[in-house]
Design an enzyme around this catalytic site. Structure first.
Site, mmCIF file in Angstrom:
data_model
loop_
_atom_site.group_PDB
_atom_site.id
_atom_site.type_symbol
_atom_site.label_atom_id
_atom_site.label_comp_id
_atom_site.label_asym_id
_atom_site.label_seq_id
_atom_site.Cartn_x
_atom_site.Cartn_y
_atom_site.Cartn_z
ATOM 1 C CG HIS A 194 162.341 6.772 9.678
ATOM 2 N ND1 HIS A 194 161.561 5.625 9.229
ATOM 3 C CD2 HIS A 194 161.283 7.464 10.237
ATOM 4 C CE1 HIS A 194 160.323 5.623 9.533
ATOM 5 N NE2 HIS A 194 160.108 6.893 10.233
ATOM 6 C CD GLU A 211 125.834 17.071 31.854
ATOM 7 O OE1 GLU A 211 125.501 17.324 30.714
ATOM 8 O OE2 GLU A 211 125.008 16.337 32.717
ATOM 9 C CG HIS A 212 125.365 20.545 34.609
ATOM 10 N ND1 HIS A 212 124.432 19.675 34.213
ATOM 11 C CD2 HIS A 212 125.444 21.428 33.453
ATOM 12 C CE1 HIS A 212 124.313 19.476 32.888
ATOM 13 N NE2 HIS A 212 124.622 20.837 32.364
ATOM 14 C CG ASP A 251 120.585 22.951 30.874
ATOM 15 O OD1 ASP A 251 121.734 22.483 30.761
ATOM 16 O OD2 ASP A 251 119.836 22.735 31.724
ATOM 17 C CG HIS A 294 117.493 16.551 32.125
ATOM 18 N ND1 HIS A 294 117.573 16.715 30.868
ATOM 19 C CD2 HIS A 294 118.271 17.331 32.978
ATOM 20 C CE1 HIS A 294 117.929 18.017 30.672
ATOM 21 N NE2 HIS A 294 118.621 18.652 31.835
ATOM 22 C CD GLN A 301 121.159 18.436 35.438
ATOM 23 O OE1 GLN A 301 120.836 19.650 35.511
ATOM 24 N NE2 GLN A 301 121.647 17.936 34.586
ATOM 25 C CD GLU A 336 162.502 6.487 17.021
ATOM 26 O OE1 GLU A 336 161.873 6.231 15.743
ATOM 27 O OE2 GLU A 336 162.067 7.126 17.900
ATOM 28 C CD GLN A 344 116.421 3.565 14.027
ATOM 29 O OE1 GLN A 344 116.893 3.145 14.839
ATOM 30 N NE2 GLN A 344 115.187 4.102 14.140
ATOM 31 C CG ASN A 389 118.086 6.703 23.795
ATOM 32 O OD1 ASN A 389 119.266 6.226 22.949
ATOM 33 N ND2 ASN A 389 117.190 6.421 23.534
#
Length: 422
Positions: free
Chosen positions: A412, A319-320, A353, A254, A251, A407, A183, A206
């Site tokens: 144009h 990611e890391h 981090d 998390h 890690q 084209e 939301q 999430n």
């Protein structure tokens, strides 16, 4: 943690994590888009178990949170803020307005313009993600964005955690709403009676939030889609098992979908790390989450050499990425796909981090193959400008005419041709 040989890896090891059911998320977005505050209120009550009529956090509540935060915590936040500012300013200096002569009479250039209004989503489940406020808010301020909105779920005494509010106050974010989840993303994207829509949305979340961001993209900008957090460590026999185990656990805590992986060519290190993980795990307050994560997604992969480890890392695109080997400089340029790279035993991923100045908002799920982490450029628009005089037009106009003919775009062609009469 499981120790396996590279040849025993399953094909899905390199696959991305799926997002949540799009139909379920879309239903909520559509409802918020149609019914505004009423829908946001309903979903906040349903998911956060809180009935809120006034979503806006009042200025005095922000000030009170700042005045009452522990001085040691505030000092750490201020120091991290300064480091992130320094790194963001260095990035901004790479982006400049310029004007060049393409040919005589034809001048092209670019302007760097801050986005007008952005939204920052700050998750807050069991723990307040204060660092997210800094990682998104500080570069936004450095970029010169005037309107910054922050949304975070009311999970602390029917409001937002005071550490998040204090950090927002420190940065100078004045527009804050106690709204979370799907939301919040919908409200930021389309606006409600209380919340004005934004131009771009930043911040992690999430799987529901990530899917919501994916669905509103196009109607509004987003930073990128980030899934469960990941770390991949490449290490040889010179690495410290205790340090590697600690980084894997950092890690894994998390969430249960986090990925913590070690790749090594040393059987001895692999065994020592596995023992250290079990030992350190017993002392963690987040043991339940970390243990579930490691059982689900934790691996120690044995390879023949570091070259093979690099091949896996480039394909996994984490990611890391940590490099804890003898003579790391020898391998750095061979590593191609990662969000942030941490070199040597003192370069803890946790520093990325929080306190080193790097931005911790990074792509996951293999997307580091084509993009990097949050950058100052994500908060600005790079816009181009063209100015042509009559002499310059005579040089580039005929070229454009020829392309229009190729084209088959007669309009144009006429747009160029008509100007030769003036």
């Amino acid at each position: 943690m499981r120790i396996i040989n590279y040849k025993d890896l399953k094909k899905d090891f390199f696959k991305c994590q799926p997002t949540y059911s799009i139909a379920d998320v879309y239903k909520i977005i559509k409802d918020v888009k149609k019914n505004g505050d009423r829908a946001v209120e309903r979903y906040t009550k349903r998911f956060d178990k809180v009935l809120i009529k006034d979503f806006r956090v009042r200025p005095q509540e922000l000030r009170d949170a700042y005045d009452n935060i522990d001085s040691d915590i505030l000092n750490a936040i201020k120091k991290a803020k300064r480091n992130i500012e320094k790194f963001s300013l260095a990035q901004l200096r790479q982006l400049k307005d310029f004007k060049i002569a393409i040919t005589k009479g034809v001048y092209a250039g670019q302007k760097i313009i801050p986005i007008k209004r952005i939204g920052i989503y700050v998750p807050s489940g069991k723990f307040p993600l204060v660092s997210t406020v800094l990682m998104c808010g500080v570069p936004a301020k450095v970029a010169g964005i005037k309107e910054i909105v922050l949304c975070s779920p009311p999970t602390h005494n029917n409001s937002i955690h005071p550490a998040i509010l204090a950090t927002a106050y420190l940065i100078g974010i004045k527009e804050v709403y106690r709204v979370g989840g799907i939301q919040a993303i919908a409200a930021l994207a389309y606006g409600t009676e209380s919340i004005k829509s934004v131009d771009k949305i930043f911040g992690p979340g999430n799987i529901y939030v990530a899917t919501a961001k994916k669905l509103v993209y196009g109607d509004v900008g987003i930073d990128f889609i980030a899934g469960p957090s990941e770390i991949l460590i490449i290490a040889d026999k010179t690495a410290e098992a205790k340090i590697i185990a600690a980084d894997l656990l950092a890690q894994a805590e998390h969430d249960i979908d986090a990925n913590a992986i070690l790749i090594t060519n040393s059987k001895g290190l692999a065994e020592n790390v596995r023992k250290e993980v079990e030992k350190q795990l017993q002392k963690l307050k987040t043991k339940e989450i970390a243990d579930a994560s490691l059982r689900k997604n934790g691996f120690i992969i044995l390879v023949k050499d570091i070259g093979q480890a690099i091949e896996i890392a480039n394909k996994k695109a984490p990611e890391h990425l940590e490099l804890q080997v003898r003579n790391p400089d020898k391998f750095i340029n061979k590593l191609r796909n990662y969000g942030s790279l941490f070199i040597g035993k003192y370069s803890a991923e946790v520093l990325g981090d929080y306190s080193s100045g790097l931005n911790h908002t990074l792509p996951t799920g293999g997307s580091t193959r084509y993009t990097g982490g949050l950058h100052i450029k994500d908060f600005v628009k790079i816009q181009t400008i063209l100015k042509v005089n009559k002499n310059g037009f005579k040089k580039v106009g005929p070229i454009a005419e020829k392309f229009a003919q190729i084209e088959g775009l007669n309009g144009h062609f006429n747009s160029i041709g008509i100007r030769f009469d003036y």
